[in-house]
Design a protein around this motif. Sequence first.
Motif, mmCIF file in Angstrom:
data_model
loop_
_atom_site.group_PDB
_atom_site.id
_atom_site.type_symbol
_atom_site.label_atom_id
_atom_site.label_comp_id
_atom_site.label_asym_id
_atom_site.label_seq_id
_atom_site.Cartn_x
_atom_site.Cartn_y
_atom_site.Cartn_z
ATOM 1 N N SER A 80 0.776 -1.302 -0.076
ATOM 2 C CA SER A 80 0.242 -0.101 0.148
ATOM 3 C C SER A 80 0.724 1.082 0.112
ATOM 4 C CB SER A 80 -1.063 -0.162 1.256
ATOM 5 O OG SER A 80 -1.912 -1.184 1.232
ATOM 6 N N HIS B 168 0.795 4.284 -2.837
ATOM 7 C CA HIS B 168 -0.167 4.962 -2.094
ATOM 8 C C HIS B 168 -0.373 6.475 -2.755
ATOM 9 C CE1 HIS B 168 3.423 7.322 -0.616
ATOM 10 N NE2 HIS B 168 2.795 8.478 -0.125
ATOM 11 N N PRO C 21 -5.957 10.281 -4.280
ATOM 12 C CA PRO C 21 -6.342 9.285 -3.745
ATOM 13 C C PRO C 21 -7.422 8.472 -4.489
ATOM 14 C CG PRO C 21 -6.201 10.899 -2.178
ATOM 15 C CD PRO C 21 -5.964 11.465 -3.593
ATOM 16 N N ASP C 22 -8.355 9.375 -4.955
ATOM 17 C CA ASP C 22 -9.438 8.623 -5.875
ATOM 18 C C ASP C 22 -8.914 8.309 -7.275
ATOM 19 O OD1 ASP C 22 -12.090 8.665 -4.853
ATOM 20 O OD2 ASP C 22 -11.956 11.014 -4.756
ATOM 21 N N TRP D 295 -7.256 5.097 -6.554
ATOM 22 C CA TRP D 295 -8.356 3.644 -6.447
ATOM 23 C C TRP D 295 -8.733 3.423 -7.769
ATOM 24 C CZ3 TRP D 295 -13.503 3.592 -7.927
ATOM 25 C CH2 TRP D 295 -14.248 2.469 -7.420
ATOM 26 N N GLN E 22 -8.266 -0.381 -8.763
ATOM 27 C CA GLN E 22 -9.521 -1.144 -8.659
ATOM 28 C C GLN E 22 -9.699 -2.481 -9.598
ATOM 29 O OE1 GLN E 22 -12.872 -0.981 -9.813
ATOM 30 N NE2 GLN E 22 -12.512 0.020 -11.428
ATOM 31 N N ARG F 87 -6.616 -5.469 -4.807
ATOM 32 C CA ARG F 87 -7.629 -5.060 -4.164
ATOM 33 C C ARG F 87 -7.547 -4.576 -2.534
ATOM 34 N NH1 ARG F 87 -12.833 -7.700 -7.510
ATOM 35 N NH2 ARG F 87 -12.256 -6.841 -9.185
ATOM 36 N N LEU G 127 -6.353 -1.221 -1.523
ATOM 37 C CA LEU G 127 -7.050 -0.001 -1.877
ATOM 38 C C LEU G 127 -7.351 0.665 -0.822
ATOM 39 C CD1 LEU G 127 -9.618 -1.253 -4.634
ATOM 40 C CD2 LEU G 127 -7.494 -0.014 -4.806
ATOM 41 N N PRO G 128 -7.599 0.280 0.509
ATOM 42 C CA PRO G 128 -7.953 1.366 1.295
ATOM 43 C C PRO G 128 -6.715 1.972 2.131
ATOM 44 C CG PRO G 128 -8.791 -0.810 2.084
ATOM 45 C CD PRO G 128 -7.906 -1.009 0.776
ATOM 46 N N VAL H 8 -4.612 3.219 -0.150
ATOM 47 C CA VAL H 8 -4.293 4.118 -1.145
ATOM 48 C C VAL H 8 -5.229 5.231 -1.323
ATOM 49 C CG1 VAL H 8 -4.430 4.374 -3.631
ATOM 50 C CG2 VAL H 8 -3.212 2.627 -2.803
ATOM 51 N N LEU H 9 -6.569 4.786 -0.726
ATOM 52 C CA LEU H 9 -7.734 5.955 -0.780
ATOM 53 C C LEU H 9 -7.698 6.770 0.447
ATOM 54 C CD1 LEU H 9 -10.171 6.795 -2.596
ATOM 55 C CD2 LEU H 9 -11.483 4.754 -1.227
ATOM 56 N N TYR H 10 -7.351 6.320 1.560
ATOM 57 C CA TYR H 10 -7.748 6.899 2.704
ATOM 58 C C TYR H 10 -6.227 7.425 3.577
ATOM 59 C CZ TYR H 10 -12.220 5.074 2.149
ATOM 60 O OH TYR H 10 -13.556 4.607 1.597
#
Length: 582
Positions: free
Chosen positions: A414, A418, A448-449, A452, A456, A462, A465-466, A468-470
């Motif tokens: 991640s 990221h 971040p979006d 994702w 994705q 997968r 993804l958390p 990378v996104l948050y």
Amino acid sequence: MTNRVAGGDRSPSPCTGALPSRTELRDVTRTPTDKPQLRRATAEQDSIVDSLMSSPFVTMWLIETDDHGEITGGHRWNGELGEFEPMAVADALENWGGRIRPLENGEFDRLADPEQKVERLLIGGKDAHGPLHLGLICPACSANLIVSLIRQVSVSSAIERRFGTAERQLDELMRANDSLVVQVTEDFEELTFLRSISEYLECSDESIGYLQMAETMIEPLARGVRAAQLSIVTIDAEGAYRVELTCGCPILSEAATESLLATLGREIGGRPYVQNHFDRGPLAARYPNVERLMVVKMASTRRTLGYLVAVNRASLGLEDIEARLNDQSHQEFGTSEAALLGSAGSILASHAHNVALLKQKEDLLTSVIRAMVSAIEAKDQYTRGHSDRVALFGQVLAKELGLSDAYAEKIFLSGLLHDVGKIGVSDATLRKPGKLTDEEYEEIKRHPDEGWAILQDIEQLRDILPGVLYHHERIDGRGYPDGLRDQAIPLDGRILAVADAWDAMTSDRPYRRGMPPEKAESILREGAGTQWDSRIVDAFFRARGEIERVMKEYDLPVKPPRVTGDGHGSRLGEPSPTSTQL
């Protein structure tokens, strides 16, 4: 002249053979026995027979007749010689009349002669030539006693015969039971092994190496095939053998096992090699402790991994039963043991092959991730190494929090990706040395979006993804992209937020120098509980020494040079694999 006593008395006959000796006459109705309860009866029987044969008042005959009872010959007992002597037919007729009533084998008859005060006792019997009766002539006053004694002999003999038959049947049942116990024990060990392997395969995954699997299965496998020693031996591309694991008695050393396989050579290259008389073969002198040997290949359809080597047969722990059986089939390796070893070898070889395939897939995935990271850094050379460092810091924090190695590896991946969404950010905004405008900051906040969206569709990624996104969310809810608060932010995002902030604060930028560690530490402490998860900030300071080590030891990756015109990645000075000379 003679009167038949009313009613024939039927009892088992003590005599069924022609012209028996004294000893044979004793044994004719007896089965030898060592049972204490019959020893006394046997001794009494012998004494009775001896008394009848040696008595001067009793004469004993063997009378031959045809099927109708006509006397055709006879023999009289000679006590001095201890045997029956043939007599003239006339003599037999004189003593027993012209004919006697035909008697069945074992049938008893009494004929009284009041004039001579004697009784004639007949016991029916047969030999290979026809009817042969045992006759006794005795004083009338002793007849009842002799009849009683003969009955006693007959009953004892019958008991012994019946007891002997029961004893033989009992011995056969005990032997069958012993065989069943041994077979059930062997089957139980085999089923225990198969069940343990089944459970292991259900719980394991392909990330576990085949040797780790082998460590779990080698002991139950050795018990399943009753091997005193079981070794797992691999073979490399050059044909060299290497003992990886051994259990059981130290019969063959690792060097001796490897030497033995090399000596056997082609003999072990195909079907299972089973030698139950190895100690009588040509290699016995070199390997004196080996009595039985079984070698089975560990192979899948694609590769030969090595061999399973079973040496000597182990005891089941049923020494008494095995000694009674004295059955070599229970002491030898057979088709069932070879089949079990073959199945185990196929499982290990297939698992090793699957692990190798998984490693190839993982290597390919890692290469793809590295390519993505390189793409990010190509857009912004001033952040080179940032993704690597964030990945390493995140991995340290995960371990400090007590998370599993697999989770720490996920955090590492991640961290590497990221910022992959920055590929979608314009170069002008990404490389701007000064303060960003509100529009430019909004563009940066989209990464971040964007990350994702890029990842994705890749199933293997997968799980990351958390993170990378948050990784830009804040505990107080003022972060982006979704404004999550507290525990609503996934743990991956909270860990990477601390790792990302630390590297961003301490790394140099073209428009500023990195902060001193002391100032960055102060900012982390002040933001704990508002910007960052305080539990993870605490873990950061507990692992501060390890974080410092990573910072000092990290080196930027060096890109390999490429020869002009070569699309295969050859280094300078190395020939291109596709180059040709004209």
